[in-house]
Design an enzyme around this catalytic site. Structure first.
Site, PDB file in Angstrom:
ATOM      1  CG  HIS A 292      -1.733  -1.240   1.359  1.00 35.60           C
ATOM      2  ND1 HIS A 292      -1.329  -2.279   2.161  1.00 35.60           N
ATOM      3  CD2 HIS A 292      -2.881  -1.635   0.758  1.00 35.60           C
ATOM      4  CE1 HIS A 292      -2.201  -3.271   2.071  1.00 35.60           C
ATOM      5  NE2 HIS A 292      -3.145  -2.914   1.228  1.00 35.60           N
TER       6      HIS A 292
HETATM    7  S1  FES Z   1       1.712  -0.582   3.377  1.00 38.43           S
HETATM    8 FE1  FES Z   1       0.084  -1.890   3.704  1.00 38.43          FE
HETATM    9  S2  FES Z   1       1.069  -3.700   4.322  1.00 38.43           S
HETATM   10 FE2  FES Z   1       2.676  -2.327   4.013  1.00 38.43          FE
END
Ligand code: FES
Length: 240
Positions: free
Chosen positions: A205
């Site tokens: 993410h």
């Molecule tokens: S940014 Fe979501 S798991 Fe690493």
């Protein structure tokens, strides 16, 4: 006789009829009750009310005399205390054995304990390189930092960080950065030497960690976790 008078007479007879019939019924009931009061010659039940008149007491207390102990009161007390004490000791021993067995059963086995600590030879990791090892089922990042990286990690304004932590609080020796390689957002494994801050980047993410493993951008709420570790010798690291 006129019909009205005849009807009135019939109604009067109907009302009086139960009263006229009742004496024989009561007599029959009394007769039956009298029969039940008689003791059957074949019954073994010794009724406490047999032979007592209506004015006599209906209380008959059994005699417990033959259950009474012949010993003195002191010896009875000693016996009671002995029994209570013995049962208490046996119960305590049984409870201890049960709890001990349970705890032994629940504790980690030898192969799990062997994995609890990992020893790493640091002389095999050159400066400026990352190594990933597995410890307790998780990846652990070991970074041999350069002097420039150490300086960069210390130049950050700690108060501006999402999870404020100084670099000196995250390392025991500045050149060695040891962290659990699990993103604090949802648990992905970040990529080393990547991201906007020269540290680690989580592609799941888009979380960016700096060269001290502190989160700088993205959804991760916390810095990468630092595990328990120690340096028993210059080139030796023990994690766990
Ligand atoms: S940014 Fe979501 S798991 Fe690493």
């Amino acid at each position: 006789m006129p019909p009205l008078t005849s009807n009135a007479l019939r109604t009067c007879v109907r009302q009086q009829l139960p009263l006229l019939r009742s004496p024989p019924v009561i007599a029959v009931q009394q007769q039956r009750r009298g029969k039940s009061d008689e003791v059957s010659p074949t019954s073994s039940f010794d009724s406490p009310f047999r032979g007592l008149g209506a004015s006599s007491s209906t209380m008959k207390i059994p005699d417990f005399g033959h259950y009474k102990s012949n010993r003195s009161q002191d010896s009875n007390k000693v016996f009671s205390y002995f029994m209570a004490g013995t049962l208490g000791v046996l119960s305590a021993a049984g409870a201890k054995a049960t709890i001990q067995d349970f705890l032994v059963n629940m504790s980690a086995s030898a192969d799990i304990l062997a994995m609890a600590k990992v020893e790493v030879d640091l002389s095999a990791i050159p400066e400026g390189k990352n190594v990933i090892i597995k410890w307790r089922g998780k990846p652990v990042f070991i970074r041999h930092r350069t002097p420039d990286e150490i300086e960069e990690a210390n130049s950050v304004n700690v108060q501006s960080l999402r999870d404020p932590q100084a670099d000196v609080d995250r390392v025991k020796r500045p050149e060695w950065l040891i962290m659990i390689g699990v993103c604090t957002h949802l648990g992905c494994v970040p990529i080393g030497e990547a991201g906007d801050y020269g540290g680690w980047f989580c592609p799941c993410h888009g979380s960016h960690y700096d060269i001290s493993g502190r989160v700088r951008r993205g959804p991760a709420p916390l810095n990468l976790e630092v595990p328990e570790y120690d340096f028993p010798a210059d080139d030796q690291l023990i994690i766990g």
